[in-house]
Design an enzyme around this catalytic site. Sequence first.
Site, PDB file in Angstrom:
ATOM      1  N   SER A 154      16.723  25.500 103.179  1.00 33.72           N
ATOM      2  CA  SER A 154      15.312  25.203 102.974  1.00 33.72           C
ATOM      3  C   SER A 154      15.126  24.792 101.523  1.00 33.72           C
ATOM      4  O   SER A 154      15.934  25.151 100.655  1.00 33.72           O
ATOM      5  CB  SER A 154      14.460  26.444 103.267  1.00 33.72           C
ATOM      6  OG  SER A 154      13.131  26.288 102.808  1.00 33.72           O
ATOM      7  N   TYR A 167      11.444  35.322 102.002  1.00 33.51           N
ATOM      8  CA  TYR A 167      11.985  34.142 102.679  1.00 33.51           C
ATOM      9  C   TYR A 167      12.893  33.353 101.743  1.00 33.51           C
ATOM     10  O   TYR A 167      14.030  33.013 102.101  1.00 33.51           O
ATOM     11  CB  TYR A 167      10.848  33.251 103.176  1.00 33.51           C
ATOM     12  CG  TYR A 167      11.324  31.947 103.779  1.00 33.51           C
ATOM     13  CD1 TYR A 167      11.959  31.921 105.013  1.00 33.51           C
ATOM     14  CD2 TYR A 167      11.152  30.737 103.096  1.00 33.51           C
ATOM     15  CE1 TYR A 167      12.408  30.721 105.556  1.00 33.51           C
ATOM     16  CE2 TYR A 167      11.594  29.544 103.635  1.00 33.51           C
ATOM     17  CZ  TYR A 167      12.219  29.538 104.864  1.00 33.51           C
ATOM     18  OH  TYR A 167      12.672  28.354 105.396  1.00 33.51           O
TER      19      TYR A 167
END
Length: 256
Positions: A154, A167
């Site tokens: 990501s 995250y």
Amino acid sequence: MNPNRAEIDDRTDRKTVLVTGASSGIGEAVAARLVHEGHHVVAGARRADRLRALAGRTAEAASRSGGSFHAVQLDVTDREDVAAFVAEARDRTGRVDVFVNNAGVMPLSRLDSLLVDEWDRMIDVNVRGLLHGIAATLPHFTAQGSGHFITVASIGAREVVPTSAVYSGTKFAARAITEGLRQEADPSIRVTTISPGVVASELADSITDSGAAEMMRTYRTHAIQPDAIAGAVSYAIGQPADVDVNEIIVRPARQR
């Protein structure tokens, strides 16, 4: 011989590719694109109904391209489940060429919201799931003298914003683990990290923190489609065996 075993021809560019988190979003797009390109795709996810639907949508493409699609219900947090997933793929096609570690969750929240169960879920899926894939596949790659790991990380593997601490922590870890694997693995094993920016997907649907959900609605105003990431996966896979594409960042042109 396994009667269900896929027929493998002499095309050296036709690979057996395992994709986790294949029931939606990036994983679904990767699986569909690779079937269209003639690869043998073994797709894993928790939602078996979604995988069956994807099998139906790719059947015609598989017939035209010579590829194949096989669905396996999979929980990447279960190490034995992942090992069985890899073993089934190898049994069906005789080898495993590419493992796309894509499964991930993103229930963003501020740390002071203390959503500990959601933190644990991100660690289990985004980090332990990645490690389970490596543990199950690396011996096969080593034995056959070739293979390709692809981690879908990501943009959160490179930056932290409010609500993304846990995250981003899992994605920083995913990037570090994948880079460590690249350095440690035999040169015959290729290793790629792909870091998507804002992509249209169901990831944000798991956000229960109201503040994080509102921020994400604004953040995702300019999202690209999952096939843009599937194209990056296809590019990395399609390079000659002596070319290792180590990292790719793909994000909307408007994302700064």
